[in-house]
Design an enzyme around this catalytic site. Structure first.
Site, PDB file in Angstrom:
ATOM      1  N   ARG A  46       0.655  -1.300   0.239  1.00 20.77           N
ATOM      2  CA  ARG A  46      -0.003   0.157  -0.169  1.00 20.77           C
ATOM      3  C   ARG A  46       1.125   1.344  -0.586  1.00 20.77           C
ATOM      4  O   ARG A  46       0.247   2.328   0.345  1.00 20.77           O
ATOM      5  CB  ARG A  46      -1.298   0.223   1.102  1.00 20.77           C
ATOM      6  CG  ARG A  46       0.067   0.206   2.587  1.00 20.77           C
ATOM      7  CD  ARG A  46      -0.722  -0.217   3.480  1.00 20.77           C
ATOM      8  NE  ARG A  46      -2.351   0.940   4.503  1.00 20.77           N
ATOM      9  CZ  ARG A  46      -2.764   0.364   4.894  1.00 20.77           C
ATOM     10  NH1 ARG A  46      -2.855  -0.317   5.920  1.00 20.77           N
ATOM     11  NH2 ARG A  46      -4.215   1.355   4.970  1.00 20.77           N
ATOM     12  N   ASP A  67     -13.037  -2.990  14.849  1.00 17.43           N
ATOM     13  CA  ASP A  67     -13.928  -2.017  13.808  1.00 17.43           C
ATOM     14  C   ASP A  67     -15.510  -2.507  13.725  1.00 17.43           C
ATOM     15  O   ASP A  67     -16.310  -1.986  14.244  1.00 17.43           O
ATOM     16  CB  ASP A  67     -13.103  -2.557  12.219  1.00 17.43           C
ATOM     17  CG  ASP A  67     -11.776  -2.343  11.643  1.00 17.43           C
ATOM     18  OD1 ASP A  67     -11.280  -1.982  12.764  1.00 17.43           O
ATOM     19  OD2 ASP A  67     -11.462  -2.715  11.209  1.00 17.43           O
TER      20      ASP A  67
HETATM   21  O1  CKP Z   1      -8.085  -3.939  14.551  1.00 11.75           O
HETATM   22  P1  CKP Z   1      -9.170  -4.076  12.933  1.00 11.75           P
HETATM   23  O2  CKP Z   1      -8.301  -5.685  13.081  1.00 11.75           O
HETATM   24  O3  CKP Z   1     -10.293  -4.393  13.166  1.00 11.75           O
HETATM   25  O4  CKP Z   1      -8.746  -3.963  12.133  1.00 11.75           O
HETATM   26  C1  CKP Z   1      -8.561  -4.127  10.859  1.00 11.75           C
HETATM   27  C2  CKP Z   1      -8.234  -3.278   9.676  1.00 11.75           C
HETATM   28  O5  CKP Z   1      -7.207  -1.413   7.872  1.00 11.75           O
HETATM   29  C3  CKP Z   1      -8.492  -4.552   8.569  1.00 11.75           C
HETATM   30  O6  CKP Z   1      -9.458  -4.573   7.083  1.00 11.75           O
HETATM   31  C4  CKP Z   1      -6.861  -3.700   7.460  1.00 11.75           C
HETATM   32  O7  CKP Z   1      -7.558  -3.050   6.335  1.00 11.75           O
HETATM   33  C5  CKP Z   1      -6.439  -2.373   8.400  1.00 11.75           C
HETATM   34  O8  CKP Z   1      -7.532  -3.178   9.835  1.00 11.75           O
HETATM   35  C6  CKP Z   1      -5.943  -1.938   8.408  1.00 11.75           C
HETATM   36  O9  CKP Z   1      -5.156  -1.629   7.023  1.00 11.75           O
HETATM   37  O10 CKP Z   1      -4.139  -2.824   8.946  1.00 11.75           O
HETATM   38 MG    MG Z   2      -7.802  -2.555  15.683  1.00 12.93          MG
END
Ligand code: CKP
Ligand code: MG
Length: 312
Positions: free
Chosen positions: A105, A257
């Protein structure tokens, strides 16, 4: 609008088998990104939500827009960038307790988000502005845009909800800590995980961590304790909501999330804080029962069934 969020959404690829990714040649692709995970969770619970971002003018960008729009999120503030690719990431699952994320990214479309992408009228129309610590990690212009959005929100009385979501792969510890604390101090509601709390304020018990955040001027802190539940503290009230038991964690990514979506949904429904935090725990648990970051997010009916069953 109930909630507006700003951040990067990517196409995520997950091997169809457990184990090291080098031995895999089949992947399932999905759509994921912390802020849209939360916004989609809110949309599924019938709240009005909108997303500010950038995606590439490419096939992955198109599939993100189609998916996020399809889940009920307003995408009118998402720009498509020419010749700058949409970010992607891979989620390697050795087993349920050992998940690795590999990002592709750097210099992505969303990392070019800038101050002028923040439409003041749009932010002003929301009750809450939802941010995470991932966006300011993407680039200097993203950091500027986030600080600007907070100024706009503060000026118009829109409450700022902030999940630190510290991603050490994206920036160094010092800059992460400094920036995330600077944002946290301006937020109304902070949603750190316990380890993030330890990292940010150097304390180790939930009570000490939360008190330290209050000292920085943050009114409401909800500390996520993983499988234990969540501890919350507002100026005049504090308490603990236990986690919901699930038979098996299939995929824990996205649970935080989901927690934010449940909590915000409860607050929008004007529930007592204890009930709103409990809703956060329920949605977070449901996300972990399904593979993918958003696929387990419940609608009202599923949420009701799950909580009735588990509240006895
Ligand atoms: O903290 P979480 O596991 O809820 O977050 C997961 C998200 O945006 C995941 O969808 C991924 O795309 C991200 O965190 C990231 O950029 O790490
Ligand atoms: Mg998180």
């Amino acid at each position: 609008m109930d909630v507006v969020g700003i951040g990067e959404t990517m196409v995520s690829f997950m091997p169809d088998t457990f184990g090291r990714m080098r031995y895999t040649n089949r992947f399932t692709s999905r759509i994921a990104g912390a802020e849209t995970n939360t916004l989609i969770g809110l949309a599924k619970l019938n709240h009005q939500v909108g997303w500010i971002s950038r995606v590439g003018e490419d096939e992955f960008g198109a599939s993100i827009l189609k998916f996020v729009r399809g889940e009920g999120v307003d995408i009118s503030q998402v720009k498509q960038t020419k010749n700058i690719a949409t970010g992607i990431f891979f989620k390697e699952v050795i087993n349920e307790n050992d998940v690795h994320i590999y990002y592709y990214r750097k210099n992505s479309a969303a990392s070019t988000i800038e101050r002028r992408d923040i439409n003041e009228e749009y932010v002003k129309s929301a009750k809450y502005l939802y941010l995470t610590g991932i966006t300011p990690a993407l680039s200097e212009s993203c950091r500027e845009a986030i600080f600007h959005s907070i100024e706009v929100a503060n000026f118009h009385g829109v409450k700022v909800v902030f999940d630190p979501n510290i991603r050490k792969k994206l920036w160094n510890d010092d800059l992460a800590k400094k920036t995330i604390l600077a944002i946290a101090e301006k937020a109304d509601i902070l949603l750190p995980g316990i380890e993030e709390g330890e990292f940010l304020v150097g304390k180790s018990t939930p009570d000490e961590i939360v008190k330290q955040f209050h000292r920085l001027g943050i009114d409401t802190v909800v500390l996520k304790l993983g499988e234990k539940g969540a501890y919350y503290s507002c100026r005049d009230e504090c308490g603990f909501a236990p986690a919901y038991k699930i038979s098996r964690v299939v995929d824990p990514v996205g649970a935080g999330d989901g927690f934010a979506a449940g909590l915000l949904s409860g607050m929008l429904d004007q529930l007592e804080m204890a009930e709103a935090v409990a809703r956060g725990c329920a949605v977070g648990a449901l996300v972990a029962t399904v593979s993918g970051d958003v696929e387990g997010l419940p609608d009202r009916e599923q949420l009701k069934k799950f909580t009735q069953l588990n509240d006895g």
